[in-house]
Design a protein around this motif. Sequence first.
Motif, PDB file in Angstrom:
ATOM      1  N   TYR A 108       1.055  -1.252   0.039  1.00  0.00           N
ATOM      2  CA  TYR A 108       0.466  -0.234  -0.130  1.00  0.00           C
ATOM      3  C   TYR A 108       1.143   1.602  -0.473  1.00  0.00           C
ATOM      4  N   VAL A 109       1.647   1.475   0.731  1.00  0.00           N
ATOM      5  CA  VAL A 109       2.640   1.858   0.688  1.00  0.00           C
ATOM      6  C   VAL A 109       3.495   2.499  -0.762  1.00  0.00           C
ATOM      7  N   LEU A 110       3.665   1.896  -1.118  1.00  0.00           N
ATOM      8  CA  LEU A 110       4.479   2.238  -2.644  1.00  0.00           C
ATOM      9  C   LEU A 110       3.546   2.394  -3.954  1.00  0.00           C
ATOM     10  N   LEU A 111       1.975   2.089  -3.614  1.00  0.00           N
ATOM     11  CA  LEU A 111       1.220   1.839  -4.211  1.00  0.00           C
ATOM     12  C   LEU A 111       0.621   3.521  -3.971  1.00  0.00           C
ATOM     13  N   VAL A 112       0.574   3.721  -2.619  1.00  0.00           N
ATOM     14  CA  VAL A 112       0.726   5.674  -2.317  1.00  0.00           C
ATOM     15  C   VAL A 112       1.783   6.681  -3.016  1.00  0.00           C
ATOM     16  N   LEU A 113       3.476   6.002  -2.555  1.00  0.00           N
ATOM     17  CA  LEU A 113       4.005   6.633  -3.262  1.00  0.00           C
ATOM     18  C   LEU A 113       3.992   7.093  -5.251  1.00  0.00           C
ATOM     19  N   GLY A 114       3.891   5.704  -5.128  1.00  0.00           N
ATOM     20  CA  GLY A 114       3.825   5.276  -6.764  1.00  0.00           C
ATOM     21  C   GLY A 114       3.020   6.570  -7.177  1.00  0.00           C
ATOM     22  N   PHE A 115       2.085   6.944  -6.908  1.00  0.00           N
ATOM     23  CA  PHE A 115       0.462   7.563  -7.327  1.00  0.00           C
ATOM     24  C   PHE A 115       1.706   9.549  -6.919  1.00  0.00           C
ATOM     25  N   PHE A 116       2.314   9.971  -6.370  1.00  0.00           N
ATOM     26  CA  PHE A 116       2.660  10.793  -6.443  1.00  0.00           C
ATOM     27  C   PHE A 116       2.428  11.560  -7.905  1.00  0.00           C
ATOM     28  N   THR A 117       3.639  10.739  -8.262  1.00  0.00           N
ATOM     29  CA  THR A 117       3.888  11.431  -9.765  1.00  0.00           C
ATOM     30  C   THR A 117       2.838  11.283 -10.633  1.00  0.00           C
ATOM     31  N   CYS A 118       1.572  11.209 -11.327  1.00  0.00           N
ATOM     32  CA  CYS A 118      -0.026  10.665 -11.972  1.00  0.00           C
ATOM     33  C   CYS A 118      -0.036  12.570 -11.429  1.00  0.00           C
ATOM     34  N   GLY A 119      -0.435  12.605  -9.536  1.00  0.00           N
ATOM     35  CA  GLY A 119      -0.485  14.202  -9.957  1.00  0.00           C
ATOM     36  C   GLY A 119       0.341  14.910 -10.394  1.00  0.00           C
ATOM     37  N   PHE A 120       1.770  14.975 -10.256  1.00  0.00           N
ATOM     38  CA  PHE A 120       2.382  16.014 -10.430  1.00  0.00           C
ATOM     39  C   PHE A 120       2.583  16.196 -11.724  1.00  0.00           C
ATOM     40  N   GLN A 121       2.491  15.128 -12.933  1.00  0.00           N
ATOM     41  CA  GLN A 121       2.214  15.168 -14.425  1.00  0.00           C
ATOM     42  C   GLN A 121       0.949  15.632 -14.556  1.00  0.00           C
ATOM     43  N   LEU A 122      -0.183  15.233 -14.323  1.00  0.00           N
ATOM     44  CA  LEU A 122      -1.480  15.404 -15.118  1.00  0.00           C
ATOM     45  C   LEU A 122      -1.841  17.303 -14.086  1.00  0.00           C
ATOM     46  N   ALA A 123      -1.907  17.719 -13.297  1.00  0.00           N
ATOM     47  CA  ALA A 123      -1.878  19.482 -12.856  1.00  0.00           C
ATOM     48  C   ALA A 123      -0.651  19.770 -13.920  1.00  0.00           C
ATOM     49  N   PHE A 124       0.563  19.081 -13.490  1.00  0.00           N
ATOM     50  CA  PHE A 124       1.195  20.160 -14.169  1.00  0.00           C
ATOM     51  C   PHE A 124       0.926  21.041 -15.234  1.00  0.00           C
ATOM     52  N   ILE A 125       0.435  19.792 -16.243  1.00  0.00           N
ATOM     53  CA  ILE A 125       0.219  19.976 -17.899  1.00  0.00           C
ATOM     54  C   ILE A 125      -1.332  20.688 -17.715  1.00  0.00           C
ATOM     55  N   THR A 126      -2.534  20.306 -17.526  1.00  0.00           N
ATOM     56  CA  THR A 126      -3.136  20.988 -17.368  1.00  0.00           C
ATOM     57  C   THR A 126      -3.244  22.234 -16.930  1.00  0.00           C
ATOM     58  N   ALA A 127      -2.399  23.183 -15.883  1.00  0.00           N
ATOM     59  CA  ALA A 127      -2.187  24.413 -15.653  1.00  0.00           C
ATOM     60  C   ALA A 127      -1.622  24.524 -16.767  1.00  0.00           C
ATOM     61  N   HIS A 128      -0.598  24.189 -16.784  1.00  0.00           N
ATOM     62  CA  HIS A 128       0.447  25.208 -17.801  1.00  0.00           C
ATOM     63  C   HIS A 128       0.599  24.633 -19.225  1.00  0.00           C
ATOM     64  N   LEU A 129       0.403  23.536 -19.821  1.00  0.00           N
ATOM     65  CA  LEU A 129      -0.085  22.737 -21.190  1.00  0.00           C
ATOM     66  C   LEU A 129      -0.302  24.108 -22.063  1.00  0.00           C
ATOM     67  N   PRO A 130      -2.075  24.664 -21.613  1.00  0.00           N
ATOM     68  CA  PRO A 130      -2.346  25.616 -22.427  1.00  0.00           C
ATOM     69  C   PRO A 130      -1.219  27.250 -23.034  1.00  0.00           C
ATOM     70  N   ALA A 131      -0.498  27.288 -21.810  1.00  0.00           N
ATOM     71  CA  ALA A 131       0.428  28.303 -21.728  1.00  0.00           C
ATOM     72  C   ALA A 131       1.191  28.146 -22.287  1.00  0.00           C
ATOM     73  N   TYR A 132       1.918  26.788 -22.363  1.00  0.00           N
ATOM     74  CA  TYR A 132       3.463  26.675 -23.069  1.00  0.00           C
ATOM     75  C   TYR A 132       2.915  27.056 -24.532  1.00  0.00           C
ATOM     76  N   LEU A 133       2.095  25.861 -24.738  1.00  0.00           N
ATOM     77  CA  LEU A 133       1.202  26.301 -26.428  1.00  0.00           C
ATOM     78  C   LEU A 133       1.276  27.506 -27.132  1.00  0.00           C
ATOM     79  N   ILE A 134       1.028  28.513 -26.535  1.00  0.00           N
ATOM     80  CA  ILE A 134       0.364  30.228 -26.602  1.00  0.00           C
ATOM     81  C   ILE A 134       1.914  29.851 -26.780  1.00  0.00           C
TER      82      ILE A 134
END
Length: 417
Positions: free
Chosen positions: A228-254
Motif C-alpha cells: 500500500y505504501v508503494l502504491l501511495v508513493l507511486g501515485f504522487f507522480t500521476c498528480g505531478f504530471q497531470l496537474a502540471f499539464i492541465t494548468a500550464h500546457l495551454p500557456a506553454y503552447l501559446i
Amino acid sequence: MPMPVTPSATPSWRTPLIVILSGCVISLIAFGPRSATGLFMQPISDANGWGRDVFALAFALQNLLWGVGQPFAGAIADRFGMVRVMCGGALLYALGLVLMAYSTTPLSFNITTGVLIGFGLSGCSFNLVVAALGKLVPEHMRSTAFGAGTAAGSFGQFLFAPLGAALISNYGWSFALFAFAAAVLIILPFSIVLATPPATKAAASGAVADAPQSIRHALSEAFGHRSYVLLVLGFFTCGFQLAFITAHLPAYLIDRGLSVQVGGWVLAVIGLFNIVGSLTAGWLGNRMPKRYLLAALYFARAVSIALFIALPLSTTSALIFGVSTGLTWLSTVPPTSGLVALMFGTRWLAMLFGFAFFSHQVGGFLGVWLGGLAFEYTGSYDLVWMLSIAFGVASAIINLPIVEKPVERTAAAGSSS
C-alpha cells in the motif's frame, strides 16, 4: 449483528447499469470544469495584472486541498453514506466557481479557486464515484466499473475544454465560470443514485473478510502494509504530471506560437483518448497483474513527455502528444483503486483510496506550483518537464514489487467503529 449489505441488496431500480451510468455523469460533470482551468490562466492573470505564479499557486492550493480533504470526505462517506458528502461537495464547487469571477486579489483568488473548489472536489469528484461503485457494483464488474467512472471524467474533459475555450472567446471568462458553476449543480440529483448504507448497517464486501473494523485499525493496517505504501508513493507522480499539464500546457503552447484554441483542443484530445485508456485499463485490470499495468502506464507517460519536448513543436505534434498522454492520463486510477479494494476490501475504500489520492494531489500541488515558479524565474518550463520524466520512470519501478493479494486478517483484528 446487522446483516451485511451487498450490491444485490440495493433497491431493484438501482441496477448495476443505472448505478454505473449515474456515477459516470457525476464524474463527467465534476472533472470537466476543473480540467479546463488552464484556459483561464492568461485571461484572469491579464485582467488582474498578475504573473502566472499567482494563478499557479491558487491552482496548486486547489490540488493540495482536494487531496487533504479526500481522506476525510472518504471516511465520512464510508461511515455515513455518500449522498450528503457529494451534495455538499458540489455546492462548494459551484460556489467557488462563481466567486472566482469576483476575486481581484491573490488572497481572495486563493480562497475561491484554492480552498472552496479544492474542498468541493474532495466531496464530489471521481474518487468518491469510484468508491461508491466499488460498494454498489458486483465484484466481477468492479474493475470495469472503475474504468467507466474514470473514463467519464475524461469525457468531461473532452467536452468542457473546447467548450471553455469557446465561451471565453465569445462571452468572456467570467461568463464561462458562471456556466461551469451551473453545470456542476447537475451532480445533486444523480448523487442520490449512488447512495450507500452507513458503516453501522453495512459490512465490507469483496476479497477481504467481512469482520467489522474501526477507522483506526484500517489506517494502521494500510500504512503498515508495504504494498500500500508503494502504491501511495507511486501515485504522487500521476498528480505531478497531470496537474502540471492541465494548468500550464495551454500557456506553454501559446508561448511557442500556437493559439488558445489549439490548447483547448489538445486538452480535449487528452480527455477523449483517456476514455479509451481508462476503459482499457479497467478491462486489463481483470486480466493481468495490476502492478505491471501501472508500471507500464507510468513508463509510457515518461517516454511520451520526453518525445514531446525533444521534437519540433507544431499543431500536429501537440495533438499527437494529446493522444499519447490521454491514453495514460487517468488510466492509473482503475488499477490503483482496484489494488486498494483487493488488499483491504471495500468498507473503507473511499478513505484508503483518499489517502492514496492525497499523495497524488501533493504531487499535483508541486507540479503546478513549480511550473509557475520555474517560468517566472527562468522563462521556461524545461525543469518541470524533466522532473516529470524522472518521476515517471521512478514510479514505474516503485510499483513492480507490489504484492497483489488480500491482507491476512484475523477475526479479532477488527473492532467496532
